[in-house]
Design an enzyme around this catalytic site. Structure first.
Site, short mmCIF file in Angstrom:
data_model
loop_
_atom_site.label_atom_id
_atom_site.label_comp_id
_atom_site.label_asym_id
_atom_site.label_seq_id
_atom_site.Cartn_x
_atom_site.Cartn_y
_atom_site.Cartn_z
N GLU A 49 -38.03 24.58 7.55
CA GLU A 49 -37.93 23.48 6.56
C GLU A 49 -37.77 24.05 5.16
O GLU A 49 -37.90 25.26 4.92
CB GLU A 49 -39.19 22.60 6.60
CG GLU A 49 -39.10 21.40 7.54
CD GLU A 49 -38.20 20.29 7.01
OE1 GLU A 49 -37.54 20.50 5.97
OE2 GLU A 49 -38.16 19.22 7.64
N ASN A 83 -39.44 12.00 3.62
CA ASN A 83 -38.42 13.03 3.67
C ASN A 83 -37.25 12.63 2.77
O ASN A 83 -37.29 11.60 2.10
CB ASN A 83 -37.92 13.21 5.11
CG ASN A 83 -38.63 14.33 5.84
OD1 ASN A 83 -38.82 15.42 5.30
ND2 ASN A 83 -39.03 14.07 7.07
N ASP A 93 -34.14 13.27 8.03
CA ASP A 93 -35.04 14.36 7.63
C ASP A 93 -34.67 14.79 6.20
O ASP A 93 -34.41 13.95 5.35
CB ASP A 93 -34.96 15.50 8.63
CG ASP A 93 -36.25 16.33 8.69
OD1 ASP A 93 -36.80 16.64 7.61
OD2 ASP A 93 -36.70 16.67 9.79
#
Length: 302
Positions: free
Chosen positions: A26, A156, A206
């Protein structure tokens, strides 16, 4: 707000930048001055550093779970961690706590983040097990942590229009992407968020980044692609990615004309990993779009 079917998938030239598999890759960021990309494996408490010109990658162990970073100056980074905001010295790796965040909530951790053009840093938290409504979006502005949007399950897709007048974020858990009008000088909201797009189909919204034209490029976790949304909420492009659990993009390179994309194998059993051979790896894609340098975060008054 629009909800439309996905456009036909495109093709994009692909380069594997790191073959090591991230449990939960991430938070990619790019330091243009060093031509260096950074990203995290949140669960394994690792920070990756990749020199794009050579492909050399260094893995830094962290004492805490961290999920995103912003550049402060040539010597320092600001990390978003489970313990709050922490300054990191690039040369030594030394960490110093700048601001505690949700110190009274052991059940949450940091998640997504991005810097507004003004230097204000938006970041989010979420429940460690994605508990409903446990997450929030914050702004680090003029040296203070300011709560913005509470009761978000998986916040997100934090990103901003190129002129800084609009902010975006999503709640992955319910498949909704929001827009909010901002003061471009401070990066703070002028009104409540409104729904921009409702995700349909497989996967979930995301991490995201905007390109120089203002398109919102969002990784589709569980969908193996990057979707591009217009500022009006229309789904206008869809580019497949090699890993099913694509997590976050960032524009990289001297011309900001390539996208680095992280991925993850979290919650995938042995059969799922076998069916997704590129799971957890990190890639460069040529998607035919140009980004821009990420702003540096301001630690004090704007």
């Amino acid at each position: 707000m629009t909800t439309i079917s996905a456009p036909a998938p495109e093709t994009a030239a692909l380069t594997l930048i790191c073959a090591e598999r991230c449990h939960l890759g991430e938070g990619p960021a790019y330091d243009a001055a060093r031509d260096t990309a950074w990203w995290f494996d949140i669960v394994e408490k690792r920070l990756y550093e990749a020199r794009l010109a050579t492909g050399a990658t260094t893995v830094h162990a962290l004492p805490v779970m961290a999920s995103a970073l912003a550049l402060v100056d040539a010597e320092r980074q600001l990390l978003v961690t489970e313990a709050g905001l922490m300054l990191r010295d690039v040369a030594s790796g030394r960490l110093e706590t700048l601001a505690a965040v949700e110190a009274d909530k052991a059940g949450t951790r940091s998640n997504d983040a991005r810097v507004h053009p003004s230097g204000t840093f938006w970041f989010s938290t979420m429940g460690r097990n994605a508990e409903t409504g446990a997450g929030s979006v914050y702004a680090f502005h003029a040296g203070a942590v300011i709560p913005l949007f509470p009761a978000v399950t998986i916040p997100n897709a934090i990103c901003f229009s190129p002129d800084g007048t609009i902010g975006y974020f999503a709640d992955t858990a319910i498949g909704e992407l929001y827009r909010v009008r901002l003061d471009p000088g401070s990066g703070l909201p002028l009104e409540a968020p409104t729904l921009l797009h409702r995700h349909a189909g497989d996967g979930g919204l995301d991490g995201a980044v905007t390109d120089a034209e203002g398109l919102i490029w969002c990784a589709i976790w569980g969908g193996g692609r990057l979707n591009a949304y217009s500022p009006a909420g229309d789904l206008v492009r869809s580019v497949p990615t090699p890993a099913h659990q694509t997590s976050c993009p960032v524009f990289v390179g001297p011309a900001f004309d390539r996208v680095l994309v992280t991925s993850a194998w979290q919650d995938m059993n042995e059969d799922a990993r076998a069916a997704d051979p590129e799971h957890g790896r990190t890639f460069l894609l040529d998607i035919g779009a140009t980004g821009r340098a990420e702003p540096r975060v301001r630690l004090g008054a704007l």
